[in-house]
Design a protein around this motif. Structure first.
Motif, PDB file in Angstrom:
ATOM      1  N   GLY A  23      38.133  20.576  22.904  1.00  0.00           N
ATOM      2  CA  GLY A  23      36.992  20.719  23.808  1.00  0.00           C
ATOM      3  C   GLY A  23      37.026  22.032  24.568  1.00  0.00           C
ATOM      4  N   VAL A  26      35.996  24.766  22.222  1.00  0.00           N
ATOM      5  CA  VAL A  26      34.551  24.772  21.980  1.00  0.00           C
ATOM      6  C   VAL A  26      33.814  25.387  23.162  1.00  0.00           C
ATOM      7  CG1 VAL A  26      32.534  23.294  21.660  1.00  0.00           C
ATOM      8  CG2 VAL A  26      34.610  22.838  20.360  1.00  0.00           C
ATOM      9  N   ASN A  30      31.195  28.719  23.668  1.00  0.00           N
ATOM     10  CA  ASN A  30      29.951  28.772  24.442  1.00  0.00           C
ATOM     11  C   ASN A  30      29.953  30.006  25.355  1.00  0.00           C
ATOM     12  OD1 ASN A  30      27.793  27.761  26.520  1.00  0.00           O
ATOM     13  ND2 ASN A  30      29.718  27.750  27.667  1.00  0.00           N
ATOM     14  N   VAL A  57      21.803  17.473  23.243  1.00  0.00           N
ATOM     15  CA  VAL A  57      23.028  16.669  23.210  1.00  0.00           C
ATOM     16  C   VAL A  57      22.935  15.522  24.217  1.00  0.00           C
ATOM     17  CG1 VAL A  57      25.543  16.753  23.429  1.00  0.00           C
ATOM     18  CG2 VAL A  57      24.307  18.725  22.517  1.00  0.00           C
ATOM     19  N   PHE A  61      23.423  11.499  23.515  1.00  0.00           N
ATOM     20  CA  PHE A  61      24.317  10.604  24.248  1.00  0.00           C
ATOM     21  C   PHE A  61      23.539   9.432  24.852  1.00  0.00           C
ATOM     22  CE2 PHE A  61      27.330  14.373  25.357  1.00  0.00           C
ATOM     23  CZ  PHE A  61      27.855  14.317  24.067  1.00  0.00           C
ATOM     24  N   ILE A 224      24.306  23.611  22.558  1.00  0.00           N
ATOM     25  CA  ILE A 224      24.769  22.434  21.817  1.00  0.00           C
ATOM     26  C   ILE A 224      26.287  22.314  21.904  1.00  0.00           C
ATOM     27  CG2 ILE A 224      24.961  21.446  19.504  1.00  0.00           C
ATOM     28  CD1 ILE A 224      22.146  22.650  18.967  1.00  0.00           C
ATOM     29  N   LEU A 225      26.994  23.449  21.777  1.00  0.00           N
ATOM     30  CA  LEU A 225      28.449  23.416  21.871  1.00  0.00           C
ATOM     31  C   LEU A 225      28.918  23.002  23.255  1.00  0.00           C
ATOM     32  CD1 LEU A 225      29.398  26.630  19.849  1.00  0.00           C
ATOM     33  CD2 LEU A 225      29.759  24.246  19.170  1.00  0.00           C
ATOM     34  N   ILE A 228      28.688  19.277  23.362  1.00  0.00           N
ATOM     35  CA  ILE A 228      29.759  18.687  22.547  1.00  0.00           C
ATOM     36  C   ILE A 228      31.101  18.809  23.249  1.00  0.00           C
ATOM     37  CG2 ILE A 228      31.053  18.969  20.395  1.00  0.00           C
ATOM     38  CD1 ILE A 228      28.394  19.794  19.067  1.00  0.00           C
ATOM     39  N   TYR A 231      31.500  16.227  25.858  1.00  0.00           N
ATOM     40  CA  TYR A 231      31.762  14.928  25.243  1.00  0.00           C
ATOM     41  C   TYR A 231      33.231  14.813  24.831  1.00  0.00           C
ATOM     42  CZ  TYR A 231      31.617  11.060  21.952  1.00  0.00           C
ATOM     43  OH  TYR A 231      31.872   9.877  21.293  1.00  0.00           O
ATOM     44  N   LEU A 232      33.772  15.866  24.191  1.00  0.00           N
ATOM     45  CA  LEU A 232      35.171  15.845  23.752  1.00  0.00           C
ATOM     46  C   LEU A 232      36.118  15.687  24.941  1.00  0.00           C
ATOM     47  CD1 LEU A 232      35.092  18.698  21.069  1.00  0.00           C
ATOM     48  CD2 LEU A 232      35.349  16.244  20.636  1.00  0.00           C
TER      49      LEU A 232
END
Length: 310
Positions: A23, A26, A30, A57, A61, A224-225, A228, A231-232
């Motif tokens: 995460g 990622v 970004n 995103v 969710f 988007i990243l 994500i 979320y991770l």
């Protein structure tokens, strides 16, 4: 599938640590994509466009969790306060990122946990002992080594990620004070993302430049990243103890060094490595110390409850 089976057979703690490192990696992508886009576009514009794609995103969710329940906001005051802190930290961090190498900006911003420790006493009523205050002081020595005030390498832009770290600590203070049982993760992400997006949108009539296709693609990917990555990291915190994985946040400097080298051919100078090592050591000590004190408090409370029941 052998890979999926191997993943599920790993202990929760190990999976949580791997997800946190991924995460963080990622989210630094970004940052790198935003730095690229901001080289040719106004910051307000890129923040507004990125926020629109973060909502892609968020909606995914929300769809998984049930729209109405996932997006329900119960405490608008803390939500908007958190959003305000995020607006300030986003603007100051990316302003600094426009003028600083990626790794150096992230290195300076890594003092955030030190600011959080300083603010925990007056705003959260937490007792901060001399050991943690000493660790905070040592950590800020590391920050001074990176920033080099008064030295030949000093640039005023270094103050922007420092201000972003302070605002980030304010955001975390508000988050801790929120009733997290009532405020869901998706709702928090939605309100904060909207605040950042609106802060950029109000500048569009004055600064709009039509982005080239590659810049638009970079900002869309960044949005988007970012979703994500959150979320991770949320999943990481669900699987593993916070004290075990929080130190892994300092891996952001290593990721930033990698992307900075691959994209811009830049490597941090020696003093930046030294400063980051000092900040990380101080931050990890503080995290471990806080976890130890919480465990001791919980053990004492459980013992008192047993005695009262006898």
């Amino acid at each position: 599938m052998p890979l999926a089976r191997a993943w599920t057979e790993l202990p929760d703690g190990a999976r949580g640590m791997m997800l946190m490192v991924l995460g963080i990696g990622v989210i630094t992508v970004n940052d790198a994509l935003m730095k690229l886009a901001n080289e040719g576009l106004p910051l307000g514009e890129t923040l507004a466009i990125r926020s629109a794609f973060v909502w892609v995103v968020i909606l995914a969710f929300a769809w998984r969790a049930g729209f109405r329940r996932a997006l329900r906001v119960n405490a608008w005051g803390p939500q908007l306060a958190r959003g305000g802190f995020l607006v300030f930290s986003s603007w100051t961090f990316f302003l600094g990122l426009q003028m600083l190498p990626l790794a150096e900006a992230i290195a300076i911003a890594s003092v955030g946990p030190l600011f959080l420790t300083m603010l925990a006493g007056p705003f959260l009523g937490e007792t901060v002992g001399w050991r943690r205050w000493s660790a905070v002081a040592v950590g800020f020595v590391g920050a001074l080594i990176i920033i080099r005030p008064g030295g030949e390498g000093f640039v005023w832009a270094a103050l922007f990620p420092l201000a972003a770290a302070l605002a980030g600590a304010g955001r975390d203070i508000v988050t801790r004070r929120m009733s997290l049982g009532r405020e869901g993760t998706v709702a928090i992400l939605a309100v904060s993302t909207t605040c950042v997006g609106l802060s950029g949108a109000v500048t569009l009539p004055f600064v709009w430049q039509t982005p080239e296709w590659w810049a638009l693609a970079a900002i869309a990917a960044a949005g988007i990243l970012m979703g994500i990555a959150h979320y991770l990291m949320i999943e990481a915190l669900r699987l593993a103890e916070a004290a075990a994985i929080a130190p892994l946040r300092y891996s952001s400097f290593l990721w930033a060094t990698l992307w900075g080298f691959l994209i811009w051919g830049a490597l941090p100078v020696e003093t930046t490595w030294i400063g980051v090592a000092i900040i990380a050591a101080s931050g990890i000590y503080i995290i471990r110390r806080e976890a130890r004190l919480r465990a001791r408090t919980a053990t004492t409370a459980a013992r008192e409850t047993r005695h009262a029941a006898q």
